[in-house]
Design a protein around this motif. Structure first.
Motif, PDB file in Angstrom:
ATOM      1  N   ASP A  71       0.823  -1.215   0.000  1.00  0.00           N
ATOM      2  CA  ASP A  71       0.000   0.000   0.000  1.00  0.00           C
ATOM      3  C   ASP A  71       0.854   1.261   0.000  1.00  0.00           C
ATOM      4  O   ASP A  71       0.581   2.213  -0.745  1.00  0.00           O
ATOM      5  CB  ASP A  71      -0.947   0.029   1.202  1.00  0.00           C
ATOM      6  N   GLU A  72       1.886   1.281   0.835  1.00  0.00           N
ATOM      7  CA  GLU A  72       2.769   2.450   0.897  1.00  0.00           C
ATOM      8  C   GLU A  72       3.518   2.631  -0.416  1.00  0.00           C
ATOM      9  O   GLU A  72       3.690   3.758  -0.895  1.00  0.00           O
ATOM     10  CB  GLU A  72       3.749   2.302   2.060  1.00  0.00           C
ATOM     11  N   ALA A  73       3.970   1.527  -1.011  1.00  0.00           N
ATOM     12  CA  ALA A  73       4.683   1.614  -2.290  1.00  0.00           C
ATOM     13  C   ALA A  73       3.762   2.156  -3.384  1.00  0.00           C
ATOM     14  O   ALA A  73       4.201   2.948  -4.227  1.00  0.00           O
ATOM     15  CB  ALA A  73       5.231   0.248  -2.676  1.00  0.00           C
ATOM     16  N   GLU A  74       2.492   1.749  -3.368  1.00  0.00           N
ATOM     17  CA  GLU A  74       1.550   2.273  -4.358  1.00  0.00           C
ATOM     18  C   GLU A  74       1.370   3.780  -4.196  1.00  0.00           C
ATOM     19  O   GLU A  74       1.312   4.515  -5.183  1.00  0.00           O
ATOM     20  CB  GLU A  74       0.207   1.545  -4.242  1.00  0.00           C
ATOM     21  N   ALA A  89       2.686   6.583  -6.994  1.00  0.00           N
ATOM     22  CA  ALA A  89       1.741   7.559  -7.541  1.00  0.00           C
ATOM     23  C   ALA A  89       1.978   8.965  -6.997  1.00  0.00           C
ATOM     24  O   ALA A  89       1.305   9.912  -7.416  1.00  0.00           O
ATOM     25  CB  ALA A  89       0.310   7.123  -7.213  1.00  0.00           C
ATOM     26  N   VAL A  90       2.940   9.093  -6.071  1.00  0.00           N
ATOM     27  CA  VAL A  90       3.210  10.352  -5.376  1.00  0.00           C
ATOM     28  C   VAL A  90       1.897  10.905  -4.830  1.00  0.00           C
ATOM     29  O   VAL A  90       1.540  12.064  -5.010  1.00  0.00           O
ATOM     30  CB  VAL A  90       3.954  11.370  -6.265  1.00  0.00           C
ATOM     31  N   ARG A  91       1.161  10.025  -4.137  1.00  0.00           N
ATOM     32  CA  ARG A  91      -0.158  10.357  -3.618  1.00  0.00           C
ATOM     33  C   ARG A  91      -0.296   9.789  -2.213  1.00  0.00           C
ATOM     34  O   ARG A  91      -0.651   8.628  -2.033  1.00  0.00           O
ATOM     35  CB  ARG A  91      -1.217   9.763  -4.554  1.00  0.00           C
ATOM     36  N   PRO A  92      -0.022  10.591  -1.183  1.00  0.00           N
ATOM     37  CA  PRO A  92      -0.142  10.074   0.176  1.00  0.00           C
ATOM     38  C   PRO A  92      -1.589   9.892   0.608  1.00  0.00           C
ATOM     39  O   PRO A  92      -2.479  10.591   0.123  1.00  0.00           O
ATOM     40  CB  PRO A  92       0.533  11.154   1.023  1.00  0.00           C
ATOM     41  N   ALA A 104      -0.428   9.588   5.875  1.00  0.00           N
ATOM     42  CA  ALA A 104       0.978   9.683   5.470  1.00  0.00           C
ATOM     43  C   ALA A 104       1.567  11.001   5.942  1.00  0.00           C
ATOM     44  O   ALA A 104       0.942  12.056   5.828  1.00  0.00           O
ATOM     45  CB  ALA A 104       1.106   9.560   3.957  1.00  0.00           C
ATOM     46  N   ARG A 105       2.759  10.906   6.488  1.00  0.00           N
ATOM     47  CA  ARG A 105       3.471  12.107   6.937  1.00  0.00           C
ATOM     48  C   ARG A 105       4.762  12.173   6.151  1.00  0.00           C
ATOM     49  O   ARG A 105       5.727  11.506   6.506  1.00  0.00           O
ATOM     50  CB  ARG A 105       3.713  12.042   8.435  1.00  0.00           C
ATOM     51  N   TRP A 106       4.734  12.951   5.088  1.00  0.00           N
ATOM     52  CA  TRP A 106       5.878  13.071   4.193  1.00  0.00           C
ATOM     53  C   TRP A 106       6.502  14.454   4.326  1.00  0.00           C
ATOM     54  O   TRP A 106       5.818  15.466   4.278  1.00  0.00           O
ATOM     55  CB  TRP A 106       5.455  12.869   2.746  1.00  0.00           C
ATOM     56  N   GLU A 107       7.814  14.471   4.474  1.00  0.00           N
ATOM     57  CA  GLU A 107       8.580  15.718   4.423  1.00  0.00           C
ATOM     58  C   GLU A 107       8.441  16.282   3.005  1.00  0.00           C
ATOM     59  O   GLU A 107       8.388  15.516   2.039  1.00  0.00           O
ATOM     60  CB  GLU A 107      10.048  15.418   4.739  1.00  0.00           C
ATOM     61  N   ARG A 109       7.888  11.971  10.229  1.00  0.00           N
ATOM     62  CA  ARG A 109       7.856  12.326   8.810  1.00  0.00           C
ATOM     63  C   ARG A 109       8.828  11.450   8.020  1.00  0.00           C
ATOM     64  O   ARG A 109       9.956  11.204   8.456  1.00  0.00           O
ATOM     65  CB  ARG A 109       8.227  13.788   8.599  1.00  0.00           C
ATOM     66  N   ALA A 110       8.394  11.012   6.832  1.00  0.00           N
ATOM     67  CA  ALA A 110       9.261  10.279   5.905  1.00  0.00           C
ATOM     68  C   ALA A 110      10.241  11.271   5.296  1.00  0.00           C
ATOM     69  O   ALA A 110       9.836  12.285   4.722  1.00  0.00           O
ATOM     70  CB  ALA A 110       8.427   9.622   4.820  1.00  0.00           C
ATOM     71  N   ILE A 111      11.529  10.991   5.452  1.00  0.00           N
ATOM     72  CA  ILE A 111      12.561  11.892   4.957  1.00  0.00           C
ATOM     73  C   ILE A 111      13.434  11.249   3.882  1.00  0.00           C
ATOM     74  O   ILE A 111      14.304  11.903   3.329  1.00  0.00           O
ATOM     75  CB  ILE A 111      13.449  12.427   6.104  1.00  0.00           C
TER      76      ILE A 111
END
Length: 164
Positions: free
Chosen positions: A17-20, A24-27, A31-34, A74-76
């Motif tokens: 799921d996270e890889a998808e 798609a660059v779609r959190p 999702a906590r993305w930097e 956050r994902a860094i």
């Protein structure tokens, strides 16, 4: 499989799921993305991971990990193996961080956690490489205990080995 923890980081094994989401660059809402995550390299890793999962199943623990700061979750960046150990027990690693997380020692800290984990999984050597002008990546590998074992016109090769 759980996260690999360091003082400041959590290396989280990527799920399908996270890889998808990354591909798609779609959190999703949680999702906590930097800003800047996923990088182009992270997207490429996510797509290869999904292809591998579809063809042969989840490669964990020898797959990719998201690097998260423990302070804010956050994902860094990302770090991981290019696949399971070969017939000699060797794996190759790769990593990258968003620009705002670079220069803070995060990649070296993450690699210092991943190397003993690989050894504990029966790996006998870990290999990596860096372009000649990528001195930051070269420093990451040497700071984690890897040593330069060769070079060609484009890259320098690093490795660390253990006996079984």
């Amino acid at each position: 499989m759980g996260d690999l923890m360091t003082e400041r980081l959590a290396l989280h094994p990527i799920s399908v799921d996270e890889a998808e989401q990354m591909a798609a660059v779609r959190p999703d809402a949680e999702a906590r993305w930097e800003p800047g995550f996923p990088t182009e390299g992270d997207v490429s890793v996510a797509k290869r991971f999904l292809e591998h999962c579809a063809a042969t199943g989840d490669p964990q623990p020898f797959g990719p990990y998201v690097i998260r700061r423990r302070s804010d979750h956050r994902a860094i960046g990302g770090m991981g193996f290019h696949g399971p150990p070969d017939e000699h027990g060797s794996v190759t690693i790769g990593y990258g961080l968003v620009p705002s997380a670079q220069g803070k020692g995060y990649a070296s800290e993450a690699l210092r956690a991943l190397l003993p984990f690989a050894r504990d999984q029966g790996v006998t050597s870990v290999k990596g490489d860096a372009d000649h002008d990528n001195t930051a990546s070269q420093h990451v590998m040497t700071a984690a205990g890897m040593r330069q074992v060769g070079e060609d016109e484009r890259v320098k090769y690093y490795a660390i080995s253990w006996s079984r």
